[in-house]
Write a protein that holds these residues in place. Structure first.
Motif, short mmCIF file in Angstrom:
data_model
loop_
_atom_site.label_atom_id
_atom_site.label_comp_id
_atom_site.label_asym_id
_atom_site.label_seq_id
_atom_site.Cartn_x
_atom_site.Cartn_y
_atom_site.Cartn_z
N UNK A 16 11.91 16.56 -17.94
CA UNK A 16 10.53 16.17 -18.23
C UNK A 16 10.32 15.99 -19.73
N UNK A 17 10.93 16.84 -20.55
CA UNK A 17 10.83 16.70 -22.01
C UNK A 17 11.31 15.31 -22.43
N UNK A 18 12.44 14.91 -21.90
CA UNK A 18 13.03 13.62 -22.26
C UNK A 18 12.12 12.48 -21.81
N UNK A 19 11.61 12.57 -20.60
CA UNK A 19 10.79 11.49 -20.07
C UNK A 19 9.48 11.35 -20.84
N UNK B 6 21.91 19.77 -24.13
CA UNK B 6 22.39 19.49 -25.49
C UNK B 6 22.30 18.01 -25.84
N UNK B 7 21.89 17.17 -24.88
CA UNK B 7 21.90 15.72 -25.08
C UNK B 7 20.49 15.16 -25.31
N UNK B 8 20.42 14.06 -26.04
CA UNK B 8 19.14 13.40 -26.32
C UNK B 8 19.01 12.15 -25.45
N UNK B 9 17.85 11.52 -25.53
CA UNK B 9 17.57 10.35 -24.70
C UNK B 9 18.64 9.27 -24.85
N UNK B 10 19.04 8.97 -26.09
CA UNK B 10 20.02 7.91 -26.32
C UNK B 10 21.34 8.22 -25.63
N UNK B 11 21.71 9.50 -25.56
CA UNK B 11 22.93 9.89 -24.85
C UNK B 11 22.81 9.55 -23.37
N UNK B 12 21.67 9.86 -22.79
CA UNK B 12 21.49 9.58 -21.37
C UNK B 12 21.48 8.09 -21.08
N UNK B 13 20.97 7.32 -22.02
CA UNK B 13 20.98 5.87 -21.83
C UNK B 13 22.42 5.36 -21.81
N UNK B 14 23.26 5.88 -22.70
CA UNK B 14 24.67 5.47 -22.73
C UNK B 14 25.39 5.90 -21.46
N UNK B 15 25.10 7.11 -21.00
CA UNK B 15 25.75 7.61 -19.78
C UNK B 15 25.34 6.76 -18.58
N UNK B 16 24.06 6.45 -18.48
CA UNK B 16 23.56 5.63 -17.37
C UNK B 16 24.22 4.25 -17.41
N UNK B 17 24.32 3.69 -18.58
CA UNK B 17 24.92 2.36 -18.72
C UNK B 17 26.38 2.33 -18.29
N UNK B 18 27.14 3.33 -18.72
CA UNK B 18 28.57 3.31 -18.43
C UNK B 18 28.86 3.52 -16.95
#
Length: 271
Positions: A163-166, A255-267
């Motif tokens: 929720x924090x990230x969203x 330990x991850x930020x929004x940009x990390x999750x975007x990269x993970x989702x993309x890959x």
């Protein structure tokens, strides 16, 4: 005009109408004038502000001094009865007897407005998502400290979650003041905090709903590593793909930020 956020005035209104705070609606009435003045000042001024849950009208009254129009939504019919008296001198206030979460807000489409409210815990998250469809300049919200801490949390803290990230993707989150338990009647068991949310108006190239469901999946088991949570989504070649984008497979979700999750989702879904 008497200030409603005053213990004597508030108690007199409740006694006159033989009412009391109703736990089912999460009611705690503000009885400290300085608190409502500060919240209204942080909210600002302008043509229109929406308030959710006016209660006895303490904050509503202060908002009416700053805005050309205040439209308030009150779910409790007993409070609407009291509001007719407490706000009788505030002719720029409209009170709707309605559950805000069920209200039709289509009439506000394209209208620039602010939101200011003292929210019970259970309504905070669904309310925020409902308001995203409107042209909101800023939201000034008093919430339980726990939810306020969660919305503004940073990585590697106990409050940081999906929720924090969203919320931080959609809004700039700012903590503006803490409110003492002594400022309410009845006195709540939890501390309160006022936060201000300012829309970022961002967009991503993917379906946002699906993306944030993926982020929630990454946080499903906080004690597990990111790799283990991804396994629960039936994904393959997890370690290799995470390493290829510079993410430690043994990292944990917090330990991850929004940009990390975007990269993970993309890959995993758009490589």
């Amino acid at each position: 005009m008497e200030i409603i956020a005053n213990k004597r005035v508030s108690m007199a209104l409740l006694q006159k109408y033989e009412r009391q705070a109703r736990k089912k609606f999460g009611q705690n009435f503000i009885i400290d004038p300085s608190v409502v003045r500060s919240i209204a000042a942080h909210s600002g001024s302008g043509p229109l502000v929406l308030e959710i849950g006016p209660g006895l009208g303490a904050l509503t009254q202060q908002l009416s001094f700053n805005y050309e129009q205040v439209i308030a939504y009150e779910i409790d019919p007993y409070m609407v009865e009291i509001l007719k008296e407490s706000l009788k001198d505030s002719d720029n206030v409209v009170v709707n007897l309605e559950d805000f979460l069920k209200a039709d807000l289509s009439g506000f489409k394209g209208v620039s407005l602010d939101v200011c409210a003292n929210l019970p815990y259970y309504i905070t998250t669904p309310l925020l998502f409902k308001l995203m469809d409107l042209n909101v300049n800023r939201m000034t919200l008093m919430v339980q400290k726990e939810i306020g801490d969660r919305l503004g949390a940073v990585p590697n803290t106990k409050d940081y979650n999906a929720l924090s990230i969203q919320i931080q993707y959609y809004f700039e989150v700012k903590k503006v003041m803490q409110v003492s338990k002594e400022s309410f009647h009845p006195r709540p068991n939890v501390a309160s905090i006022v936060i201000q949310l300012t829309p970022k108006n961002q967009s991503m190239p993917y379906n946002e709903k699906v993306f944030f469901e993926f982020v929630r999946g990454c946080f499903q088991f906080r004690r597990k590593t990111l790799s283990n949570n991804l396994k629960n989504m039936d994904l393959e070649n997890i370690q290799e793909k995470l390493i290829s984008i510079g993410i430690d497979p043994q990292a944990r979700a917090e330990s991850l930020v929004f940009e990390d999750y975007l990269k993970i989702y993309e890959v995993f879904y758009h490589a």
